[in-house]
Design a protein around this motif. Sequence first.
Motif, PDB file in Angstrom:
ATOM      1  N   LEU A 177      34.070  48.626  35.391  1.00 54.89           N
ATOM      2  CA  LEU A 177      34.302  48.281  36.787  1.00 54.89           C
ATOM      3  C   LEU A 177      32.992  48.039  37.530  1.00 54.89           C
ATOM      4  N   LYS A 178      32.895  46.850  38.140  1.00 53.63           N
ATOM      5  CA  LYS A 178      31.699  46.477  38.914  1.00 53.63           C
ATOM      6  C   LYS A 178      31.971  46.405  40.412  1.00 53.63           C
ATOM      7  N   SER A 179      33.223  46.126  40.775  1.00 54.02           N
ATOM      8  CA  SER A 179      33.579  45.978  42.189  1.00 54.02           C
ATOM      9  C   SER A 179      34.868  46.733  42.463  1.00 54.02           C
ATOM     10  N   PHE A 180      34.839  47.568  43.510  1.00 56.09           N
ATOM     11  CA  PHE A 180      36.032  48.353  43.854  1.00 56.09           C
ATOM     12  C   PHE A 180      36.234  48.313  45.361  1.00 56.09           C
ATOM     13  N   LYS A 181      37.474  47.993  45.772  1.00 53.67           N
ATOM     14  CA  LYS A 181      37.827  47.961  47.188  1.00 53.67           C
ATOM     15  C   LYS A 181      39.075  48.814  47.391  1.00 53.67           C
ATOM     16  N   LEU A 182      38.964  49.792  48.280  1.00 53.75           N
ATOM     17  CA  LEU A 182      40.092  50.644  48.644  1.00 53.75           C
ATOM     18  C   LEU A 182      40.154  50.666  50.168  1.00 53.75           C
ATOM     19  N   CYS A 227      44.214  42.631  42.185  1.00 50.63           N
ATOM     20  CA  CYS A 227      44.269  42.832  43.642  1.00 50.63           C
ATOM     21  C   CYS A 227      45.702  43.194  44.032  1.00 50.63           C
ATOM     22  N   LEU A 228      45.878  44.360  44.641  1.00 54.51           N
ATOM     23  CA  LEU A 228      47.186  44.856  45.063  1.00 54.51           C
ATOM     24  C   LEU A 228      47.154  45.106  46.567  1.00 54.51           C
ATOM     25  N   ILE A 229      47.955  44.356  47.319  1.00 53.07           N
ATOM     26  CA  ILE A 229      47.950  44.453  48.774  1.00 53.07           C
ATOM     27  C   ILE A 229      49.331  44.866  49.281  1.00 53.07           C
ATOM     28  N   SER A 230      49.378  45.943  50.016  1.00 51.18           N
ATOM     29  CA  SER A 230      50.625  46.424  50.617  1.00 51.18           C
ATOM     30  C   SER A 230      51.725  46.613  49.580  1.00 51.18           C
ATOM     31  N   CYS A 231      51.367  47.087  48.419  1.00 43.37           N
ATOM     32  CA  CYS A 231      52.343  47.366  47.360  1.00 43.37           C
ATOM     33  C   CYS A 231      52.707  48.850  47.428  1.00 43.37           C
ATOM     34  N   TYR A 232      53.487  49.208  48.433  1.00 42.76           N
ATOM     35  CA  TYR A 232      53.761  50.606  48.735  1.00 42.76           C
ATOM     36  C   TYR A 232      54.620  51.288  47.677  1.00 42.76           C
ATOM     37  N   GLN A 233      55.304  50.511  46.841  1.00 46.03           N
ATOM     38  CA  GLN A 233      56.159  51.112  45.834  1.00 46.03           C
ATOM     39  C   GLN A 233      55.393  51.531  44.580  1.00 46.03           C
ATOM     40  N   LEU A 234      54.088  51.258  44.542  1.00 43.51           N
ATOM     41  CA  LEU A 234      53.277  51.607  43.382  1.00 43.51           C
ATOM     42  C   LEU A 234      52.764  53.038  43.475  1.00 43.51           C
ATOM     43  N   SER A 235      52.875  53.768  42.391  1.00 47.24           N
ATOM     44  CA  SER A 235      52.394  55.140  42.314  1.00 47.24           C
ATOM     45  C   SER A 235      51.055  55.189  41.587  1.00 47.24           C
ATOM     46  N   ASP A 236      50.412  56.351  41.621  1.00 46.75           N
ATOM     47  CA  ASP A 236      49.186  56.547  40.849  1.00 46.75           C
ATOM     48  C   ASP A 236      49.422  56.251  39.372  1.00 46.75           C
ATOM     49  N   GLU A 237      50.585  56.687  38.875  1.00 44.42           N
ATOM     50  CA  GLU A 237      50.889  56.526  37.451  1.00 44.42           C
ATOM     51  C   GLU A 237      50.967  55.053  37.061  1.00 44.42           C
ATOM     52  N   GLU A 277      42.798  36.785  36.428  1.00 44.57           N
ATOM     53  CA  GLU A 277      42.830  37.256  37.811  1.00 44.57           C
ATOM     54  C   GLU A 277      44.277  37.296  38.289  1.00 44.57           C
ATOM     55  N   PHE A 278      44.677  38.452  38.845  1.00 41.68           N
ATOM     56  CA  PHE A 278      46.054  38.604  39.310  1.00 41.68           C
ATOM     57  C   PHE A 278      46.046  39.296  40.663  1.00 41.68           C
ATOM     58  N   SER A 279      46.637  38.632  41.665  1.00 43.97           N
ATOM     59  CA  SER A 279      46.706  39.167  43.023  1.00 43.97           C
ATOM     60  C   SER A 279      48.146  39.094  43.509  1.00 43.97           C
ATOM     61  N   VAL A 280      48.632  40.188  44.097  1.00 38.92           N
ATOM     62  CA  VAL A 280      50.012  40.230  44.565  1.00 38.92           C
ATOM     63  C   VAL A 280      50.062  40.999  45.880  1.00 38.92           C
ATOM     64  N   PRO A 320      41.461  46.858  29.633  1.00 40.58           N
ATOM     65  CA  PRO A 320      40.129  47.440  29.445  1.00 40.58           C
ATOM     66  C   PRO A 320      38.982  46.565  29.938  1.00 40.58           C
ATOM     67  N   LEU A 321      39.257  45.281  30.229  1.00 42.40           N
ATOM     68  CA  LEU A 321      38.194  44.368  30.656  1.00 42.40           C
ATOM     69  C   LEU A 321      38.072  44.274  32.178  1.00 42.40           C
ATOM     70  N   LEU A 322      38.846  45.042  32.909  1.00 43.80           N
ATOM     71  CA  LEU A 322      38.822  44.960  34.365  1.00 43.80           C
ATOM     72  C   LEU A 322      37.421  45.223  34.919  1.00 43.80           C
ATOM     73  N   GLU A 323      36.979  44.292  35.760  1.00 46.29           N
ATOM     74  CA  GLU A 323      35.685  44.428  36.428  1.00 46.29           C
ATOM     75  C   GLU A 323      35.818  44.545  37.942  1.00 46.29           C
ATOM     76  N   GLU A 324      36.950  44.062  38.482  1.00 49.49           N
ATOM     77  CA  GLU A 324      37.174  44.106  39.928  1.00 49.49           C
ATOM     78  C   GLU A 324      38.572  44.640  40.208  1.00 49.49           C
ATOM     79  N   VAL A 325      38.652  45.621  41.079  1.00 55.82           N
ATOM     80  CA  VAL A 325      39.943  46.172  41.504  1.00 55.82           C
ATOM     81  C   VAL A 325      39.948  46.283  43.021  1.00 55.82           C
TER      82      VAL A 325
END
Length: 322
Positions: free
Chosen positions: A165-170, A118-128, A92-95, A138-143
């Motif tokens: 993926l089982k849980s997705f929050k946008l 979990c990525l919160i207010s990481c405005y410098q991140l692109s789609d890529e 689990e990694f949250s930033v 490949p094991l990600l279940e929650e984003v």
Amino acid sequence: MIGEGGEEPPACDRNWAELQRDVLMVIFLKIGLMEVLRATGSVCRSWRKVAKEEPDLWRSIDMTNHGYGSDAFLLTDPTRLAIDRSGDRLEEFSVEYFGDADLLQYLCDRTSVLKRLCLISCYQLSDEAIAETAKRQPLLEEVQITFGSFSEKVTEVVGKECPQLKSFKLNNTWFSVPPPDPDDDEEVSDDVEALGIAKTMHQLRHLQLIGNRLTNEGLKAILDGCPHLETLDIRRCYNVIMDADMRARCARLKTTRFPGDSVDDYEFEADADREYCSDDEFFPELDYDYYYDYDDDFENYVLDFEDIFDDDDEDDELGYMF
């Protein structure tokens, strides 16, 4: 041991260095990641050994709600050190605020068993950058992606790369989501993100889209494309009209939160409304010099404490904590 007169010895006479590993693990998990990084190494050799060599301690790294605000970049080095100590067991990694492409690449170079991101207010991140991270995990279940500068197609990108993926929050705030640019050559629909979810996230159980611009058509596509969906949270999605037909379609779900429902339990509000370190009521003033030696990186700062215990012929001495 009970002393003379039936009194227990004072706490300072206890040998804290002899605490069992399991006990230390409970203590370290309760005091928090930053305290483990900056303080436990200065207590004694046995404490430092568990903090450095026990990867189970670092299966979850949460660098959110830290109160650093615009100074969050100061957490980059300790976060990397924590990733190193996870020993490819990080699940689990949250930033928050300081997550960028370099940090996510550093993460992916050292673990491939991540289950929650979990990525919160990481405005410098692109789609890529998000797509590359999802592809290498490949094991990600929650984003969870709350606030950011990604495009409307990020949902399709994540869905394609995360088949489990089982849980997705946008999440966003409706008023801060810009409408499509009328001057763009390519017409952008309010339902691009919703259609990306419907097209790729067929195993989804839990979906949260606070502050999204999706319409009834987008929501219908999600309900049709995600047959296993159990919970749905579309608060602040003011383009959705919860008429009789829409409510009937949502009736099969176990839990629903609709556009007008209260957001009092929503942890993240608009960035402009949040208080940072300047508000002592929420985030007391932090002494950054205590955390860092600006002449060295964080690893060297931590190693400074270890010089206390270089002499193996002498018993461990307790540090300043006790």
